[in-house]
Design a protein around this motif. Structure first.
Motif, PDB file in Angstrom:
ATOM      1  N   ASN A  79      54.808  83.249  28.196  1.00  0.00           N
ATOM      2  CA  ASN A  79      55.669  83.364  26.988  1.00  0.00           C
ATOM      3  C   ASN A  79      56.676  81.945  26.827  1.00  0.00           C
ATOM      4  O   ASN A  79      57.210  81.473  27.731  1.00  0.00           O
ATOM      5  CB  ASN A  79      56.501  84.263  26.921  1.00  0.00           C
ATOM      6  N   PRO A  80      56.401  81.188  25.905  1.00  0.00           N
ATOM      7  CA  PRO A  80      57.220  79.767  25.805  1.00  0.00           C
ATOM      8  C   PRO A  80      58.593  79.910  25.805  1.00  0.00           C
ATOM      9  O   PRO A  80      59.344  78.945  26.161  1.00  0.00           O
ATOM     10  CB  PRO A  80      56.560  79.132  24.190  1.00  0.00           C
ATOM     11  N   LEU A  81      59.068  81.044  25.437  1.00  0.00           N
ATOM     12  CA  LEU A  81      60.595  81.330  25.396  1.00  0.00           C
ATOM     13  C   LEU A  81      61.008  81.615  26.906  1.00  0.00           C
ATOM     14  O   LEU A  81      62.494  81.502  27.332  1.00  0.00           O
ATOM     15  CB  LEU A  81      61.170  82.408  24.621  1.00  0.00           C
ATOM     16  N   GLU A  82      60.132  82.003  27.760  1.00  0.00           N
ATOM     17  CA  GLU A  82      60.597  82.543  29.014  1.00  0.00           C
ATOM     18  C   GLU A  82      60.126  81.539  30.057  1.00  0.00           C
ATOM     19  O   GLU A  82      60.401  80.396  30.391  1.00  0.00           O
ATOM     20  CB  GLU A  82      59.919  83.983  29.315  1.00  0.00           C
ATOM     21  N   HIS A  83      58.863  81.976  30.903  1.00  0.00           N
ATOM     22  CA  HIS A  83      58.738  81.078  31.920  1.00  0.00           C
ATOM     23  C   HIS A  83      57.793  79.894  31.466  1.00  0.00           C
ATOM     24  O   HIS A  83      57.895  78.699  31.803  1.00  0.00           O
ATOM     25  CB  HIS A  83      57.486  81.666  32.901  1.00  0.00           C
ATOM     26  N   GLY A  84      56.999  80.162  30.098  1.00  0.00           N
ATOM     27  CA  GLY A  84      56.384  79.118  29.451  1.00  0.00           C
ATOM     28  C   GLY A  84      55.252  78.384  30.219  1.00  0.00           C
ATOM     29  O   GLY A  84      54.679  77.232  30.089  1.00  0.00           O
ATOM     30  N   GLY A  85      54.752  79.220  31.628  1.00  0.00           N
ATOM     31  CA  GLY A  85      53.484  78.580  32.154  1.00  0.00           C
ATOM     32  C   GLY A  85      52.169  78.940  31.587  1.00  0.00           C
ATOM     33  O   GLY A  85      52.163  79.143  30.619  1.00  0.00           O
ATOM     34  N   ASN A  86      51.557  78.613  32.449  1.00  0.00           N
ATOM     35  CA  ASN A  86      49.799  79.148  32.012  1.00  0.00           C
ATOM     36  C   ASN A  86      49.055  79.475  33.229  1.00  0.00           C
ATOM     37  O   ASN A  86      49.267  79.114  34.496  1.00  0.00           O
ATOM     38  CB  ASN A  86      49.265  77.998  31.164  1.00  0.00           C
ATOM     39  N   ARG A  87      47.976  80.177  32.876  1.00  0.00           N
ATOM     40  CA  ARG A  87      47.415  80.815  34.126  1.00  0.00           C
ATOM     41  C   ARG A  87      46.589  79.775  35.111  1.00  0.00           C
ATOM     42  O   ARG A  87      46.537  80.161  36.270  1.00  0.00           O
ATOM     43  CB  ARG A  87      46.126  82.153  33.688  1.00  0.00           C
ATOM     44  N   ARG A 111      58.350  77.965  40.805  1.00  0.00           N
ATOM     45  CA  ARG A 111      57.418  77.260  40.710  1.00  0.00           C
ATOM     46  C   ARG A 111      56.292  77.753  39.402  1.00  0.00           C
ATOM     47  O   ARG A 111      55.625  77.293  38.590  1.00  0.00           O
ATOM     48  CB  ARG A 111      56.418  76.885  41.731  1.00  0.00           C
ATOM     49  N   PHE A 112      56.593  79.275  39.159  1.00  0.00           N
ATOM     50  CA  PHE A 112      55.818  79.934  38.175  1.00  0.00           C
ATOM     51  C   PHE A 112      56.417  79.706  36.703  1.00  0.00           C
ATOM     52  O   PHE A 112      56.517  80.649  36.004  1.00  0.00           O
ATOM     53  CB  PHE A 112      55.555  81.163  38.697  1.00  0.00           C
ATOM     54  N   LYS A 148      62.127  75.848  36.938  1.00  0.00           N
ATOM     55  CA  LYS A 148      63.338  76.425  37.281  1.00  0.00           C
ATOM     56  C   LYS A 148      63.463  77.892  37.072  1.00  0.00           C
ATOM     57  O   LYS A 148      64.337  78.462  36.936  1.00  0.00           O
ATOM     58  CB  LYS A 148      64.359  75.641  36.277  1.00  0.00           C
ATOM     59  N   ILE A 149      62.304  78.377  36.461  1.00  0.00           N
ATOM     60  CA  ILE A 149      62.496  79.759  35.623  1.00  0.00           C
ATOM     61  C   ILE A 149      61.629  80.741  36.809  1.00  0.00           C
ATOM     62  O   ILE A 149      60.466  80.464  37.010  1.00  0.00           O
ATOM     63  CB  ILE A 149      62.019  80.065  34.370  1.00  0.00           C
ATOM     64  N   LYS A 179      49.870  79.164  22.874  1.00  0.00           N
ATOM     65  CA  LYS A 179      50.262  78.475  21.673  1.00  0.00           C
ATOM     66  C   LYS A 179      50.058  77.158  21.841  1.00  0.00           C
ATOM     67  O   LYS A 179      49.751  76.232  21.000  1.00  0.00           O
ATOM     68  CB  LYS A 179      51.332  78.990  20.815  1.00  0.00           C
ATOM     69  N   ASN A 180      50.510  76.500  22.791  1.00  0.00           N
ATOM     70  CA  ASN A 180      50.612  75.182  23.148  1.00  0.00           C
ATOM     71  C   ASN A 180      49.259  74.428  23.067  1.00  0.00           C
ATOM     72  O   ASN A 180      48.097  74.824  23.505  1.00  0.00           O
ATOM     73  CB  ASN A 180      50.979  74.991  24.612  1.00  0.00           C
TER      74      ASN A 180
END
Lengths: 170, 435
Positions: B144-152, B77-78, B83-84, B193-194
């Motif tokens: 990181n948008p290449l990895e989990h791409g989530g936000n705090r 979920r993070f 999915k990551i 960056k998003n």
């Protein structure tokens, strides 16, 4: 007259030829002489090898600066000398007449010449402790092996440097 | 005068050669090590409880933090896609790496995924050392948008809504602030960056941003608490050194084969491997440029050169407000940052020396997985490529023959060992053990 001239020319030529190796040797000696400061200094500092070990007391070493303007004593403030930890050293610098060098600017460089890298940190001198003593902060040896600590000393218009070779043994 | 200048170094070289060649003697089938080399072996030997506690993380050894970190580490979920998780790249079955040349989260990354077993021993984190603590490292991939791409904000809401996670979080850090007001605390917001997520973050009050960032940092700290549990157990090499020190003949004979011992001799001798792979984790924890060709030739990876600039600016570095180390006279004692090497030529393209423990299980190798096998790596050192106009430290004339390369490789395999952690920590929480 012509014969005499020929004799003089021949004598001169012979003299030049005979002396040519000597001139060549002198030239080579002159080259070595030009390099001798470095060589002498390296030979001198090669004797000042610190070896990390289980020292129970203070361990220090002394070297003349390259132009022999100063006598520099380097003293590790940690025993044994740690690896992988940032620590301090103290340098005491005196003039040739034995008078302490006061409030000079000291720049620290060094590293592992064999491996073409500097310190893994940027050591520096920010504190003058009095009596010609300077605190070197931020020294770190990342591994065992042969290291150098170079002190560039700047006093008004005078510049000189001292190199210490330090062997960090296991 | 002239000859003496050259005789002194020659004499030293001769003496050094004798010292290097002499120490390995064979007595009755057992290699006798010189005191000097035994001392080197001792520095490589792993002992129990030799890991220093990370004082910047107050919960690093707290069992509740370890448990919560374990859950989050495997929780998909993070991430932006759901999915990551950390375990997507740091897979237990790959010794907490992923077996890929470069990591693959939401997208393909540009660097190889390192194992996190024993990572807590590092001074710097990521290949370029752009973080200076394990907990601050853990925060990077999450956004990181290449990895989990989530936000705090997303992560804070997950913990706020999940009763199990929330209970553990509050046991550790006290009551969570009420973040149920979605106008004050949008579901998706962070300084990333998003554009939309960033815009939502900028619209938040500073105090609210701080509440969320506190939660985000605490997530990093519990993940680090979990990761710190993942330590390499002693390997056959360590058992061999222990036997040597205890003069236990049976164990000396039983732990390493003759070939592996020869490989060890090369490792600390002719191969000059301990130049960088020193200490119990087989790393000097520093950065070196060893002439590894860029993965994409036109995209040179500046490594530590940029990593040093990033760690200085990071709000999560040692000097930041989230460091739990008690300050002395109001100042954090951050010597590594204080004396950091910035911009010096040897930082160009330098990458962190990786540990060699379990190295045969963490292929491919180098910072972008340039080499598939250990043999390719050894050949790189034996016959390094020469890069023009870049700084490289790799100029050692090693020159090992095929037999010596085999022995060295065999020794490296003897550094394999299990992970010294509670077995339940090596699998997804509440799942069946790996068979």
């Amino acid at each position: 007259m012509k014969d005499n001239n020929n004799k003089i020319s021949t004598t001169l030529l012979l003299a030049i030829l005979i002396n040519f190796p000597a001139i060549a040797i002198e030239s080579r000696e002159q080259q070595l002489e030009n390099k001798s400061t470095t060589l002498t200094f390296e030979a001198f500092t090669a004797e000042n090898i610190l070896v990390k070990g289980n020292f129970s007391e203070s361990y220090a070493t002394t070297a003349l600066s390259a132009d022999k303007k100063y006598r520099v004593s380097l003293h590790s403030n940690n025993f044994p000398i740690p690896t992988q930890k940032i620590h301090t050293w103290t340098a005491r610098i005196e003039h040739a007449n034995g008078k302490p060098l006061e409030n000079a600017k000291i720049y620290i460089h060094g590293g592992m010449p064999e491996h073409r890298h500097g310190f893994p940190v940027t050591p520096r001198v920010r504190k003058y402790l009095g009596d010609g003593k300077y605190l070197i902060e931020g020294v770190k040896f990342s591994m065992i092996g042969d290291w150098e600590i170079r002190l560039n000393i700047k006093e008004k218009n005078v510049r000189d440097r001292a190199i210490f070779k330090i062997k960090i043994a296991p | 005068m002239k000859p003496s200048f050259f005789l002194i170094p020659s004499g030293l070289i001769l003496l050094t050669s004798v010292l290097v060649i002499q120490p390995f003697t064979n007595s009755g089938g057992v290699v006798k090590w010189s005191d000097q080399h035994l001392a080197i072996l001792k520095t490589l030997w792993i002992r129990e409880n030799q890991s220093e506690k990370d004082s910047s993380n107050a919960v690093v050894d707290n069992p509740v933090a370890i448990s919560l970190g374990h859950k989050i580490f495997f929780d998909t979920r993070f991430s932006a896609s759901g999915k990551i998780s950390c375990a997507s790249c740091h897979q237990p079955e790959h010794f907490f790496s992923d077996g890929l040349d470069t990591g693959e989260g939401l997208k393909k990354g540009r660097r190889n995924t390192p194992s996190i077993v024993g990572a807590s021993h590092n001074t710097w984190f990521f290949h370029d050392g752009r973080n200076d603590s394990l907990w601050s490292q853990a925060l990077g991939p999450l956004e990181n948008p290449l990895e989990h791409g989530g936000n705090r904000n997303q992560f804070a809401h997950i913990i706020f809504a999940d009763q199990i996670l929330r209970k553990q979080y509050e046991l550790l850090f006290g009551p969570l602030p009420d973040i149920s007001n979605k106008k004050r605390f949008p579901k998706q917001a962070a300084p990333v960056k998003n554009k939309d997520v960033n815009k939502a973050w900028k619209a938040m009050a500073k105090d609210d941003q701080k509440l969320i960032t506190d939660i985000f940092v605490n997530i990093g700290k519990v993940i680090a608490a979990y990761e710190t549990q993942l330590q390499p157990a002693p390997s056959r090499f360590d058992n061999y050194v222990k036997a040597l020190l205890e003069n236990n003949i049976n164990d000396i004979k039983n732990n390493l084969s003759d070939s592996e011992i020869k490989g060890l001799q090369i490792f600390i001798g002719k191969g000059k491997c301990t130049t960088c792979h020193s200490g119990a984790m087989f790393t000097d924890k520093g950065f070196h440029n060893i002439s590894v060709q860029p993965r994409i030739p036109e995209k040179y990876d500046w490594g530590r050169y940029t990593g040093a600039q990033q760690v200085i600016k990071s709000p999560f570095n040692c000097r930041g407000e989230y460091n739990d180390t008690p300050a002395v006279n109001g100042v954090n004692q951050c010597d590594e940052l204080k004396y950091i090497v910035m911009g010096r030529h040897e930082t160009f393209g330098s990458m962190k020396t990786p540990s060699l423990r379990n190295v045969s299980r963490t292929a491919p190798y180098m910072h972008a997985g340039q080499y598939k096998t250990l043999r390719e790596v050894l050949k790189h050192y034996n016959d390094p490529p020469h890069l023009t106009n870049r700084q490289s430290e790799l100029f050692l004339d090693i020159d090992l023959n095929e037999n010596e390369l085999n022995q060295l490789e065999e020794f490296l395999r003897a550094l394999n060992s299990p992970i010294a952690a509670d077995p339940t920590l090596l699998i997804k929480p509440n799942s069946d053990p790996i068979k």
